[in-house]
Design a protein around this motif. Sequence first.
Motif, short mmCIF file in Angstrom:
data_model
loop_
_atom_site.label_atom_id
_atom_site.label_comp_id
_atom_site.label_asym_id
_atom_site.label_seq_id
_atom_site.Cartn_x
_atom_site.Cartn_y
_atom_site.Cartn_z
N ILE A 178 7.10 -17.18 -3.70
CA ILE A 178 7.18 -16.70 -2.31
C ILE A 178 7.54 -15.23 -2.28
CG2 ILE A 178 8.48 -16.90 -0.15
CD1 ILE A 178 8.59 -19.93 -0.67
N MET A 179 8.51 -14.82 -3.10
CA MET A 179 8.92 -13.42 -3.14
C MET A 179 7.78 -12.54 -3.64
SD MET A 179 12.89 -13.71 -4.39
CE MET A 179 13.05 -11.97 -4.62
N GLN A 180 7.05 -13.00 -4.66
CA GLN A 180 5.92 -12.23 -5.17
C GLN A 180 4.80 -12.12 -4.12
OE1 GLN A 180 4.90 -14.14 -8.87
NE2 GLN A 180 6.41 -12.94 -10.03
N MET A 181 4.59 -13.19 -3.40
CA MET A 181 3.57 -13.17 -2.36
C MET A 181 3.97 -12.19 -1.25
SD MET A 181 2.33 -17.13 -2.14
CE MET A 181 1.08 -16.80 -0.94
N GLN A 182 5.25 -12.13 -0.93
CA GLN A 182 5.72 -11.18 0.07
C GLN A 182 5.56 -9.75 -0.44
OE1 GLN A 182 9.71 -12.62 0.85
NE2 GLN A 182 9.04 -13.66 2.74
N GLN A 183 5.84 -9.54 -1.74
CA GLN A 183 5.64 -8.21 -2.32
C GLN A 183 4.17 -7.80 -2.28
OE1 GLN A 183 7.38 -8.59 -6.22
NE2 GLN A 183 9.37 -7.76 -5.55
N ILE A 184 3.29 -8.76 -2.61
CA ILE A 184 1.85 -8.48 -2.56
C ILE A 184 1.43 -8.15 -1.13
CG2 ILE A 184 -0.43 -9.55 -2.81
CD1 ILE A 184 0.72 -11.08 -5.25
N LYS A 185 1.95 -8.92 -0.19
CA LYS A 185 1.63 -8.69 1.22
C LYS A 185 2.08 -7.29 1.64
CE LYS A 185 2.60 -10.62 5.78
NZ LYS A 185 3.33 -11.65 6.54
N GLU A 186 3.28 -6.88 1.27
CA GLU A 186 3.79 -5.55 1.62
C GLU A 186 2.96 -4.46 0.94
OE1 GLU A 186 6.02 -4.75 3.95
OE2 GLU A 186 6.02 -6.91 4.37
N THR A 187 2.58 -4.70 -0.31
CA THR A 187 1.75 -3.75 -1.04
C THR A 187 0.40 -3.58 -0.35
OG1 THR A 187 2.82 -4.34 -3.13
CG2 THR A 187 0.71 -3.19 -3.29
N LEU A 188 -0.21 -4.70 0.05
CA LEU A 188 -1.50 -4.65 0.74
C LEU A 188 -1.38 -3.91 2.09
CD1 LEU A 188 -2.95 -8.21 0.02
CD2 LEU A 188 -3.73 -6.01 -0.91
N LYS A 189 -0.28 -4.14 2.79
CA LYS A 189 -0.05 -3.43 4.05
C LYS A 189 0.05 -1.93 3.81
CE LYS A 189 2.32 -6.85 6.94
NZ LYS A 189 3.60 -7.17 7.59
N SER A 190 0.77 -1.56 2.75
CA SER A 190 0.93 -0.16 2.41
C SER A 190 -0.41 0.48 2.05
CB SER A 190 1.93 -0.02 1.26
OG SER A 190 2.02 1.31 0.85
N VAL A 191 -1.21 -0.23 1.26
CA VAL A 191 -2.53 0.27 0.88
C VAL A 191 -3.41 0.42 2.13
CG1 VAL A 191 -4.67 -0.34 -0.35
CG2 VAL A 191 -2.45 -0.60 -1.49
N ALA A 192 -3.37 -0.57 3.00
CA ALA A 192 -4.17 -0.51 4.23
C ALA A 192 -3.77 0.68 5.09
CB ALA A 192 -4.03 -1.82 5.02
N ARG A 193 -2.45 0.91 5.21
CA ARG A 193 -1.97 2.07 5.98
C ARG A 193 -2.45 3.37 5.34
NH1 ARG A 193 2.78 -1.00 6.71
NH2 ARG A 193 3.72 -0.03 4.89
N THR A 194 -2.39 3.43 4.02
CA THR A 194 -2.82 4.64 3.30
C THR A 194 -4.30 4.90 3.52
OG1 THR A 194 -1.14 4.23 1.62
CG2 THR A 194 -2.92 5.72 1.03
N ILE A 195 -5.10 3.85 3.53
CA ILE A 195 -6.55 4.00 3.70
C ILE A 195 -6.90 4.27 5.16
CG2 ILE A 195 -8.75 2.77 3.60
CD1 ILE A 195 -7.66 1.35 1.08
N LEU A 196 -6.30 3.51 6.07
CA LEU A 196 -6.68 3.58 7.47
C LEU A 196 -6.11 4.79 8.20
CD1 LEU A 196 -6.49 -0.19 8.47
CD2 LEU A 196 -8.51 1.17 7.88
N SER A 197 -5.01 5.32 7.74
CA SER A 197 -4.39 6.45 8.42
C SER A 197 -5.32 7.66 8.50
CB SER A 197 -3.07 6.83 7.73
OG SER A 197 -2.47 7.92 8.38
N PRO A 198 -5.94 8.08 7.38
CA PRO A 198 -6.87 9.22 7.49
C PRO A 198 -8.09 8.90 8.35
CG PRO A 198 -6.29 8.82 5.19
CD PRO A 198 -5.72 7.69 6.00
N ILE A 199 -8.54 7.66 8.31
CA ILE A 199 -9.70 7.27 9.12
C ILE A 199 -9.34 7.36 10.60
CG2 ILE A 199 -11.20 5.32 9.75
CD1 ILE A 199 -11.06 4.49 6.77
N GLU A 200 -8.17 6.89 10.97
CA GLU A 200 -7.72 6.97 12.36
C GLU A 200 -7.55 8.42 12.78
OE1 GLU A 200 -6.74 5.87 16.14
OE2 GLU A 200 -7.71 4.72 14.57
N GLU A 201 -7.00 9.24 11.89
CA GLU A 201 -6.83 10.67 12.19
C GLU A 201 -8.19 11.34 12.39
OE1 GLU A 201 -5.18 14.21 13.08
OE2 GLU A 201 -4.12 12.30 12.88
#
Length: 197
Positions: free
Chosen positions: A9-32
Amino acid sequence: MKSIVIRVIMQMQQIKETLKSVARTILSPIEELRKRLMTLEISLSILLILTPAILIWLDGSIRSSISNYAYSDRSEWFVFLITLAASMFIYNGTAWKTKWYNIILGITLVGVVLTPHLEFEIIHLIFAILFFAGSVFVMIYFSSKKQRLAKIICGVFILFGIASYYLFEWYSLFWAEWIGMLPICVHFIGESLGKID
């Protein structure tokens, strides 16, 4: 067993947070980039609304039509401003594939610039009619049912403004064209802001 489940469960939460961070990194420049492009579209629309005023200021007179500024001492400004407007439509049509019709409207503006009305009267008039009538058609045809009545009213305003010159000669073609451009530009700005479909 319980500790394994907790670790998973903890690893899945870490993966989820990592994916959110990656998505923010990718989508932020696109939104800008999207915000910058929207700002560009709005700025160019405002410039198109102001084009007749700019041409009056540069030439020092109100001519018989906007196209007549092609014969002024500052004709390059007429060509520049209308070409910029054409580029705005063409860009919008290529950037947003659902708005392909704006490519055609942009090409009609290029046609207006490339066919000075005294030398190419009929062809110039065809391009101008295609731009204004096409803008009205697009505004109404590609609208939602919810906004269709408002767009029909805008379309009637555009056509009445231009027809008033040809039918009643209430004012010069210059004013008829400017009146016709206003709803088109306001519609374009509304689309860019996502307020109008």
